[in-house]
Design an enzyme around this catalytic site. Structure first.
Site, PDB file in Angstrom:
ATOM      1  N   SER A   1       0.833  -1.205   0.000  1.00 41.48           N
ATOM      2  CA  SER A   1       0.000   0.000   0.000  1.00 41.48           C
ATOM      3  C   SER A   1       0.864   1.251   0.000  1.00 41.48           C
ATOM      4  O   SER A   1       2.010   1.252   0.463  1.00 41.48           O
ATOM      5  CB  SER A   1      -0.907   0.035   1.235  1.00 41.48           C
ATOM      6  OG  SER A   1      -1.749  -1.087   1.284  1.00 41.48           O
TER       7      SER A   1
HETATM    8  N1  SAH Z   1      -0.940  -4.888   4.192  1.00 36.68           N
HETATM    9  C1  SAH Z   1      -0.241  -5.191   2.952  1.00 36.68           C
HETATM   10  C2  SAH Z   1      -1.067  -4.780   1.746  1.00 36.68           C
HETATM   11  C3  SAH Z   1      -1.159  -5.890   0.806  1.00 36.68           C
HETATM   12  S1  SAH Z   1      -2.356  -5.770  -0.481  1.00 36.68           S
HETATM   13  C4  SAH Z   1       1.145  -4.565   2.932  1.00 36.68           C
HETATM   14  O1  SAH Z   1       1.460  -3.777   3.849  1.00 36.68           O
HETATM   15  O2  SAH Z   1       1.928  -4.873   2.033  1.00 36.68           O
HETATM   16  C5  SAH Z   1      -3.676  -6.769   0.142  1.00 36.68           C
HETATM   17  C6  SAH Z   1      -3.347  -8.175   0.555  1.00 36.68           C
HETATM   18  O3  SAH Z   1      -4.573  -8.791   0.959  1.00 36.68           O
HETATM   19  C7  SAH Z   1      -2.777  -9.055  -0.556  1.00 36.68           C
HETATM   20  O4  SAH Z   1      -1.590  -9.638  -0.113  1.00 36.68           O
HETATM   21  C8  SAH Z   1      -3.863 -10.110  -0.768  1.00 36.68           C
HETATM   22  O5  SAH Z   1      -3.375 -11.367  -1.143  1.00 36.68           O
HETATM   23  C9  SAH Z   1      -4.533 -10.152   0.597  1.00 36.68           C
HETATM   24  N2  SAH Z   1      -5.906 -10.679   0.602  1.00 36.68           N
HETATM   25  C10 SAH Z   1      -6.854 -10.543  -0.360  1.00 36.68           C
HETATM   26  N3  SAH Z   1      -7.995 -11.166   0.009  1.00 36.68           N
HETATM   27  C11 SAH Z   1      -7.770 -11.711   1.217  1.00 36.68           C
HETATM   28  C12 SAH Z   1      -8.570 -12.491   2.116  1.00 36.68           C
HETATM   29  N4  SAH Z   1      -9.828 -12.848   1.830  1.00 36.68           N
HETATM   30  N5  SAH Z   1      -8.013 -12.867   3.294  1.00 36.68           N
HETATM   31  C13 SAH Z   1      -6.716 -12.517   3.610  1.00 36.68           C
HETATM   32  N6  SAH Z   1      -5.930 -11.795   2.801  1.00 36.68           N
HETATM   33  C14 SAH Z   1      -6.435 -11.401   1.622  1.00 36.68           C
END
Ligand code: SAH
Length: 213
Positions: free
Chosen positions: A64
């Site tokens: 993000s």
């Molecule tokens: N907090 C992360 C942002 C990653 S983007 C960071 O600091 O880098 C969002 C993430 O959510 C992705 O890795 C994706 O695989 C995950 N995601 C999507 N759907 C999900 C679900 N149902 N349960 C858990 N994680 C999920």
């Protein structure tokens, strides 16, 4: 890959940028100043690590934008020893920010490859969530509920009821809700059945995944 003076200088600049954009909580700004974001990115993007932008990580996901991380973290009102559940571990950057602030972090990732990579990486640079879970964030993690706060870092089509149920009374959930573009929502649990919802600006997240194996 090291954390150099150059990287520290770039982080100081990023913190000033975030202040100009309205982030006020000193503990959040201090965490952004400390956590080496460049280590969370694939090598091709290292030069961009301290721009206020989202960037690709593995498996088609993103780390993000720093403003988004700071904005969500500020809304959580993190206190030392707060028990926090994060949905969407991804690169682990948001989890590292929360660990740095002294929270007890539980974080769930739905994509196995990312879960594996980040579970090894975070402790290797001394950020230690209480538990990293491979699973479906829609279900939360009831084993450790209730939480002081829950942060969702993928775009949800609605507020998942199972997550709300895992909040303490007085607890806060920060979640981007919507399809293409999401509104940031802060839900405060006033009692078992009463919630106060505040709605903030538009953000763009990768979608929260349903039903993948
Ligand atoms: N907090 C992360 C942002 C990653 S983007 C960071 O600091 O880098 C969002 C993430 O959510 C992705 O890795 C994706 O695989 C995950 N995601 C999507 N759907 C999900 C679900 N149902 N349960 C858990 N994680 C999920």
């Amino acid at each position: 890959m090291q954390d150099s003076f150059k990287h520290k200088g770039l982080r100081n600049k990023l913190v000033l940028d975030l202040k100009t954009k309205g982030i006020k909580d000193d503990s959040v700004l201090e965490a952004v100043k400390s956590v080496p974001r460049h280590l969370f990115m694939d090598s091709g993007f290292l030069d961009h690590a301290y721009q206020d932008k989202a960037f690709p990580i593995a498996s088609g996901q993103t780390i993000s934008q720093p403003f988004t991380v700071a904005f969500q973290t500020e809304l959580l009102n993190v206190k030392k020893d707060h028990k926090i559940l994060e949905i969407g571990t991804g690169s682990g950057y948001q989890a590292a920010i929360l660990c740095h602030m002294g929270a007890k972090v539980y974080t769930i990732e739905r994509i196995k490859e990312l879960f594996r990579k980040t579970s090894v990486f975070l402790p290797s640079i001394n950020y230690r969530p209480k538990k990293m879970i491979y699973g479906d964030g829609y279900l939360g993690y009831s084993e450790e509920a209730p939480y002081d706060s829950i942060i969702v870092t993928a775009g949800a089509s609605e507020i998942p009821e199972k997550l709300i149920n895992q909040l303490k009374i007085g607890g806060r959930m920060v979640i981007p809700v919507g399809e293409e573009v999401q509104k940031m929502k802060l839900v405060i649990k006033i009692s078992e059945s009463d919630f106060e919802t505040k709605i903030f600006g538009d953000f763009q997240f990768v979608p929260m995944l349903k039903n993948i194996k």
